[in-house]
Every structure is written in C-alpha cells, then in structure tokens.
Design an enzyme around this catalytic site. Structure first.
Site, PDB file in Angstrom:
ATOM      1  N   ARG A   1      42.836  17.373 -80.917  1.00  8.35           N
ATOM      2  CA  ARG A   1      42.950  15.997 -81.107  1.00  8.35           C
ATOM      3  C   ARG A   1      44.271  15.585 -81.369  1.00  8.35           C
ATOM      4  O   ARG A   1      44.943  14.580 -80.946  1.00  8.35           O
ATOM      5  CB  ARG A   1      42.021  15.351 -81.884  1.00  8.35           C
TER       6      ARG A   1
ATOM      7  N   LYS B   1      26.662  15.643 -91.707  1.00  6.84           N
ATOM      8  CA  LYS B   1      26.785  14.444 -90.727  1.00  6.84           C
ATOM      9  C   LYS B   1      26.163  14.879 -89.471  1.00  6.84           C
ATOM     10  O   LYS B   1      26.079  14.219 -88.472  1.00  6.84           O
ATOM     11  CB  LYS B   1      28.026  13.794 -90.857  1.00  6.84           C
TER      12      LYS B   1
ATOM     13  N   ARG C   1      30.479   5.030 -84.106  1.00  7.06           N
ATOM     14  CA  ARG C   1      30.577   4.394 -85.585  1.00  7.06           C
ATOM     15  C   ARG C   1      32.025   3.915 -85.615  1.00  7.06           C
ATOM     16  O   ARG C   1      32.249   2.628 -85.982  1.00  7.06           O
ATOM     17  CB  ARG C   1      30.167   5.393 -86.571  1.00  7.06           C
ATOM     18  N   ARG C   2      33.211   4.794 -85.426  1.00  2.00           N
ATOM     19  CA  ARG C   2      34.414   4.215 -85.404  1.00  2.00           C
ATOM     20  C   ARG C   2      34.814   3.321 -84.509  1.00  2.00           C
ATOM     21  O   ARG C   2      35.438   2.247 -84.707  1.00  2.00           O
ATOM     22  CB  ARG C   2      35.391   5.521 -85.491  1.00  2.00           C
TER      23      ARG C   2
ATOM     24  N   ASP D   1       4.693   7.952 -86.936  1.00  2.00           N
ATOM     25  CA  ASP D   1       5.405   9.171 -87.265  1.00  2.00           C
ATOM     26  C   ASP D   1       6.662   8.923 -88.126  1.00  2.00           C
ATOM     27  O   ASP D   1       7.467   8.124 -87.656  1.00  2.00           O
ATOM     28  CB  ASP D   1       5.671   9.819 -85.828  1.00  2.00           C
TER      29      ASP D   1
ATOM     30  N   ARG E   1      37.737  13.815 -77.567  1.00  2.00           N
ATOM     31  CA  ARG E   1      36.910  14.940 -78.390  1.00  2.00           C
ATOM     32  C   ARG E   1      37.831  16.346 -78.351  1.00  2.00           C
ATOM     33  O   ARG E   1      38.623  16.320 -77.940  1.00  2.00           O
ATOM     34  CB  ARG E   1      35.865  15.170 -77.286  1.00  2.00           C
TER      35      ARG E   1
ATOM     36  N   CYS F   1      21.402   8.644 -80.313  1.00  2.00           N
ATOM     37  CA  CYS F   1      22.741   8.989 -80.492  1.00  2.00           C
ATOM     38  C   CYS F   1      23.535   8.192 -80.019  1.00  2.00           C
ATOM     39  O   CYS F   1      24.756   8.265 -80.081  1.00  2.00           O
ATOM     40  CB  CYS F   1      22.835  10.385 -79.686  1.00  2.00           C
TER      41      CYS F   1
END
Length: 417
Positions: A264, A124, A240-241, A193, A258, A351
């Site tokens: 964490r 990922k 995403r979360r 492309d 992070r 991103c």
C-alpha cells in the site's frame, strides 16, 4: 545407504520416546531428521505470511520462550506460514469475495488437522464467539488454569473470554452436548440463533497486550484529510474507514486499496492515490512509523472492533497449548475485546456493513465503550456509548446492549447492502 540412515534415525526416535523424550520429526526431501527435546515436542505456530502477520507470530514465539523454559530450547517452537484466500485474491474488495473468514479459514483448518498447534490471529480478522459446554468446557477450564466446575460445567469463549455461559442449562452435565462450537446457540430471551465463528474443536484462551488502536493518515501531498482537494483519491480497503471519511469529507473519492502495508505504501508513492489510512498498531509492529503523516484520534476515526489486539487459538483438547496460552493472556485486553466482539455479534452485520467499536479502561477505572454502524457511503451513521464496571461479564452485557440499540435504531433493512 540412505534407506539405512532413515531406519537408524527412526529407531533412535523410538528409543528416545521409550525413554520419555518427546521427538519432533521434520521431513527434508527424502530424509527424516529427528530433533530430540527433553521437555516438549515442537509447538508449531500457524500464521499468515504477510510481514505484519509474521511480526505478530515472532512476538508470540518470543513471549512463549520468555515465559516457559522448555519452549526456549532449540527446536521447541516452529513458525508455519499458511496462505489464506484473502492473501491470494488481491484485485477485488474483501466484501465481494466473502468477507468473513477470508484470512482465517485455512489457518483454522491447519489447526484442526494438527498441522499446527496454535494459531496467531489479528483479532479484527478472527471469529466472533464460540460456546463450549460439558466435557469440552471442563477440559478448557482445567487447561487454562481455571477451577473446573463452572456453573453447569459451561463456559463461553468470546474473543478470548472464559466465563459462565448464559445459554447453558442446569442439566447440561447429564444431557447430550447441544451447543457445539460450530452450531449457533439460542438466545435465552428471544430463541434466535446467536452466531458463532470459531470452528468446532478450537478455543481462543489468549489475548496479548493490545497495541495502540488508532488509525493514521499517510499522504505525500497533505497533512490532514481536511487539506485534500475536491475529487482527491483516498485508497482504503476498509468499509469502516471509507464510511467515516465520506461522512466528513463527501467531496473526496475513496477507492479500494488492498495489499500488505508495504504494498500500500508503494502504491501511494507511485501516485495511485493521494492518501491512505492504516492502523498505527501494524506500523509500530513493523517499525515503520516514519511513514506516518498524522495520527488520527478516535473521535475523528473510530477503530475497527478488536483493532490492535492479537488472539491466539488452539485445539479444545490440547491442554498443553491452552496452558501456555493462558499464561500469556492480558486481562485488560481480554475485557476490551469481549466487549467489542459482543457489540459486533449483536449487530450481526454483513461483510458489507461499516462497523466500528472501541472499549477501554478509563482514568476512572470504569469500562468505556463507543460504537457505530454506518452506511457504506457515510450518509447515515448511528452511534452509541456505554459505561460500566470493568470486567468481562459486564463488558459482554454492555457490548450486546449497545449492538442491539444500534440495530433497532438502524432498522431491519439497514444491513442489507
């Protein structure tokens, strides 16, 4: 005396090479230590230095030892830790410091420079697609144990897949190679492309068996996201979360969170937030599942593209490394990864775009795929599903079509966050 020892050591190395015994030379300060092997030179495995990345590198090392007798010899394998940009900058969201390539560029550079021989990636975080053609494709096919002479001597490595390229021309063998790995190929239908992310000169011929793809909820104060009170802080660095949490629980506050898994969990215990979400695969590989409060099913939290999958890359011209890696490849994982990354490539989101996708082999033996794209605050979510034959070619088609569908539904301005 030291200089004499060095010359004698070097001479022994020359003699051993002449006798057909490859030698790996390791520098320790001012001394050179020659480690002889009757079977192979030292294969250097490149990895990030986080506990999870190291666990994945050790898994790769152990699989290589178990499957190839010459690599079970002492000194045949060496793990090399490489610090990436994503490891160095921990106080900013990933999207703000570049997103793509943050955890892979330095490892890719080391691979191309010859400082390592294979690179272990969490899929990922790894690159998206790479196209090889002509002599490179022939070498790659032969190295992976595939029959040379694929149509027009072309192959496409997409997240570990080796398959005939839809972009190749019948004249590819006689014409100059027009599709370099770092040069976007053209879509045969639109002429646009097609983005590629693996650097020129590298291939990814191996996906290891996939771990559980689900996310987990971890909290010292609640048993589920639904139990968190209004304004409760959920820590997550994943867009995403964040998007999927806010879509269902807009009363919660999601903040950037992070660090490696251990960091964490420490921040959570220190009260920086009320809860966090992590990948179950990572916790399993670290033997830290005791921290889990609840495993979230895929309907509640769709995983990241290629979550739980490990990919291993090598140089295009390194036939020995490619042969080793092809021997470890897990076909079911490869098909799923090809499907998901085709979806990601078709979307070509930045991103800053929350994207999720999951492909798997269903009980009916068919390939099942579900994907979504969302706005960062979860206010808009577009989803799609696909079912088809379980093979890489069909998976690539389904993933691409699913991505194109959501891109059309979302509109051209949706991805400009």
């Amino acid at each position: 005396m030291q200089a004499l020892q060095q010359r004698q050591s070097a001479l022994r190395g020359v003699q051993q090479r002449a006798a057909g015994r490859p030698v790996a030379v390791v520098r320790r300060g001012a001394r050179m230590v020659c480690q002889a092997s009757t079977a192979t030179k030292t294969v250097k495995i490149g990895t990030r230095g986080s506990p999870l990345a190291l666990a994945q590198a050790y898994m790769t090392r152990d699989l290589l030892k178990a499957n190839f007798a010459e690599l079970a010899e002492e000194g045949a394998l060496e793990i090399v830790i490489i610090k990436t940009t994503g490891d160095k900058i921990l106080n900013q969201p990933l999207a703000d410091i570049g997103g793509k390539g943050l955890f892979t560029k330095e490892i890719d550079d080391a691979l191309l420079d010859g400082r390592i021989d294979i690179a272990v990636h969490s899929m990922k975080r790894a690159g998206g697609a790479a196209l090889v053609e002509g002599e490179e494709a022939e070498r790659a096919a032969a190295a992976c144990g595939r029959a040379p002479g694929l149509p027009w001597a072309a192959a496409c490595f997409t997240g570990g897949a080796l398959r005939p390229s839809a972009h190749a021309r019948p004249s590819a063998l006689s014409a100059p190679r027009h599709l370099r790995l770092n040069k976007p190929p053209k879509d045969a239908r639109t002429g646009a492309d097609v983005p590629t992310y693996l650097p020129e000169g590298t291939i990814l011929p191996c996906n290891l068996p996939r771990e559980d793809v689900r996310d987990v909820f971890i909290s010292p104060v609640a048993k589920d996201l639904s139990e968190l009170p209004e304004g409760a802080i959920v820590g997550s660095a994943s867009l995403r979360r964040q998007a999927q949490i806010l879509a269902k629980y807009p009363h919660l506050k999601v903040v950037n969170f992070r660090g490696n898994v251990q960091t964490r969990l420490r921040k959570l215990q220190e009260g920086e937030c009320s809860a966090t979400l992590l990948a179950l695969a990572g916790l399993k590989r670290l033997d830290m599942t005791q921290h889990i409060t609840k495993i979230l099913d895929n309907e509640e939290m769709l995983p990241a593209v290629s979550q739980g999958a490990i990919g291993i890359a090598c140089r295009t011209d390194d036939s020995a490394a490619a042969r080793y890696l092809a021997g470890l490849n897990h076909e079911e994982t490869r098909v799923a990864v090809v499907t998901e990354r085709a979806f990601l490539t078709a979307l070509d989101g930045s991103c800053r775009t929350p994207i999720a996708g999951y492909a798997h082999k269903g009980a009916d033996g068919q390939l099942h795929f579900r994907g979504l794209v969302a706005s960062p605050n979860g206010s808009k979510i577009f989803e799609t599903t696909r079912v088809g034959a379980f093979d890489a070619e069909e998976g690539a088609r389904l993933g691409r079509e699913a991505g194109e569908e959501l891109k059309a539904k979302a509109g051209p301005d949706f991805f400009d966050w």
